[in-house]
Write a protein that holds these residues in place. Structure first.
Motif, PDB file in Angstrom:
ATOM      1  N   UNK A   1      19.268  39.796  54.571  1.00 51.77           N
ATOM      2  CA  UNK A   1      17.951  40.236  54.156  1.00 51.77           C
ATOM      3  C   UNK A   1      17.408  39.367  53.028  1.00 51.77           C
ATOM      4  N   UNK A   2      18.226  39.041  52.071  1.00 44.94           N
ATOM      5  CA  UNK A   2      17.709  38.357  50.879  1.00 44.94           C
ATOM      6  C   UNK A   2      17.272  36.923  51.148  1.00 44.94           C
ATOM      7  N   UNK A   3      17.687  36.328  52.226  1.00 46.53           N
ATOM      8  CA  UNK A   3      17.308  34.936  52.504  1.00 46.53           C
ATOM      9  C   UNK A   3      15.835  34.792  52.877  1.00 46.53           C
ATOM     10  N   UNK A   4      15.263  35.778  53.535  1.00 48.49           N
ATOM     11  CA  UNK A   4      13.862  35.683  53.963  1.00 48.49           C
ATOM     12  C   UNK A   4      12.919  35.630  52.763  1.00 48.49           C
ATOM     13  N   UNK A   5      12.978  36.611  51.834  1.00 51.08           N
ATOM     14  CA  UNK A   5      12.066  36.515  50.694  1.00 51.08           C
ATOM     15  C   UNK A   5      12.348  35.305  49.804  1.00 51.08           C
ATOM     16  N   UNK A   6      13.594  34.903  49.693  1.00 51.82           N
ATOM     17  CA  UNK A   6      13.926  33.723  48.894  1.00 51.82           C
ATOM     18  C   UNK A   6      13.277  32.483  49.510  1.00 51.82           C
ATOM     19  N   UNK A   7      13.328  32.382  50.824  1.00 51.74           N
ATOM     20  CA  UNK A   7      12.746  31.223  51.505  1.00 51.74           C
ATOM     21  C   UNK A   7      11.237  31.131  51.294  1.00 51.74           C
ATOM     22  N   UNK A   8      10.582  32.294  51.154  1.00 51.61           N
ATOM     23  CA  UNK A   8       9.134  32.307  50.968  1.00 51.61           C
ATOM     24  C   UNK A   8       8.726  32.547  49.524  1.00 51.61           C
ATOM     25  N   UNK A   9       9.700  32.599  48.638  1.00 52.86           N
ATOM     26  CA  UNK A   9       9.452  32.810  47.201  1.00 52.86           C
ATOM     27  C   UNK A   9       8.610  34.064  46.935  1.00 52.86           C
ATOM     28  N   UNK A  10       9.002  35.164  47.561  1.00 53.39           N
ATOM     29  CA  UNK A  10       8.303  36.438  47.354  1.00 53.39           C
ATOM     30  C   UNK A  10       9.296  37.479  46.844  1.00 53.39           C
ATOM     31  N   UNK A  11       8.813  38.439  46.056  1.00 49.00           N
ATOM     32  CA  UNK A  11       9.716  39.478  45.559  1.00 49.00           C
ATOM     33  C   UNK A  11      10.109  40.442  46.681  1.00 49.00           C
ATOM     34  N   UNK A  12      11.246  41.094  46.508  1.00 51.45           N
ATOM     35  CA  UNK A  12      11.682  42.091  47.481  1.00 51.45           C
ATOM     36  C   UNK A  12      12.585  43.101  46.790  1.00 51.45           C
ATOM     37  N   UNK A  13      12.771  44.195  47.458  1.00 50.68           N
ATOM     38  CA  UNK A  13      13.698  45.229  46.982  1.00 50.68           C
ATOM     39  C   UNK A  13      14.480  45.742  48.183  1.00 50.68           C
ATOM     40  N   UNK A  14      15.728  46.030  47.967  1.00 50.30           N
ATOM     41  CA  UNK A  14      16.590  46.571  49.022  1.00 50.30           C
ATOM     42  C   UNK A  14      17.047  47.942  48.562  1.00 50.30           C
ATOM     43  N   UNK A  15      16.656  48.966  49.271  1.00 50.42           N
ATOM     44  CA  UNK A  15      16.955  50.335  48.868  1.00 50.42           C
ATOM     45  C   UNK A  15      18.064  50.907  49.742  1.00 50.42           C
ATOM     46  N   UNK A  16      18.980  51.580  49.137  1.00 54.86           N
ATOM     47  CA  UNK A  16      20.019  52.334  49.846  1.00 54.86           C
ATOM     48  C   UNK A  16      19.882  53.791  49.416  1.00 54.86           C
ATOM     49  N   UNK A  17      19.457  54.627  50.325  1.00 51.02           N
ATOM     50  CA  UNK A  17      19.253  56.033  50.001  1.00 51.02           C
ATOM     51  C   UNK A  17      20.046  56.864  50.998  1.00 51.02           C
ATOM     52  N   UNK A  18      20.814  57.786  50.492  1.00 56.70           N
ATOM     53  CA  UNK A  18      21.578  58.654  51.374  1.00 56.70           C
ATOM     54  C   UNK A  18      22.540  59.506  50.590  1.00 56.70           C
ATOM     55  N   UNK A  19      23.361  60.223  51.315  1.00 55.75           N
ATOM     56  CA  UNK A  19      24.309  61.120  50.672  1.00 55.75           C
ATOM     57  C   UNK A  19      25.517  60.393  50.129  1.00 55.75           C
ATOM     58  N   UNK A  20      26.177  61.017  49.180  1.00 54.85           N
ATOM     59  CA  UNK A  20      27.350  60.391  48.561  1.00 54.85           C
ATOM     60  C   UNK A  20      28.608  61.242  48.670  1.00 54.85           C
ATOM     61  N   UNK A  21      28.515  62.439  49.265  1.00 50.27           N
ATOM     62  CA  UNK A  21      29.666  63.342  49.307  1.00 50.27           C
ATOM     63  C   UNK A  21      30.851  62.713  50.041  1.00 50.27           C
ATOM     64  N   UNK A  22      30.612  62.098  51.188  1.00 48.51           N
ATOM     65  CA  UNK A  22      31.686  61.474  51.951  1.00 48.51           C
ATOM     66  C   UNK A  22      32.332  60.349  51.151  1.00 48.51           C
ATOM     67  N   UNK A  23      31.501  59.536  50.495  1.00 46.64           N
ATOM     68  CA  UNK A  23      32.008  58.434  49.684  1.00 46.64           C
ATOM     69  C   UNK A  23      32.851  58.954  48.519  1.00 46.64           C
TER      70      UNK A  23
END
Length: 69
Positions: A1-23
């Motif tokens: 994922x991070x290679x695409x915005x880096x290649x175009x010099x644009x900001x990005x965010x990667x969100x991980x949202x979910x439960x943590x009980x199993x972890x």
């Protein structure tokens, strides 16, 4: 994922949202690598609620904060 915005010099965010009980349970047992499936796994433990509502709220707040004049 991070290679695409880096290649175009644009900001990005990667969100991980979910439960943590199993972890947290696997962390206590020392079995995270064995018992917690990664994203895109057919065994990924998705619990729709409340993760969906929390995710939509968080992403909406982030978008409004970023896009606000």
């Amino acid at each position: 994922m991070s290679e695409v915005p880096v290649a175009f010099s644009v900001p990005y965010a990667y969100w991980c949202i979910g439960g943590t009980a199993l972890y947290e349970d696997a962390l206590r047992k020392g079995t995270v690598a064995r018992d917690v499936p990664v994203n895109h796994s057919p065994r990924f433990p998705s619990v729709l609620q409340p993760a969906l509502d929390i995710g939509v709220t968080a992403l909406t707040a982030a978008a409004l904060a970023r896009l606000a004049p």
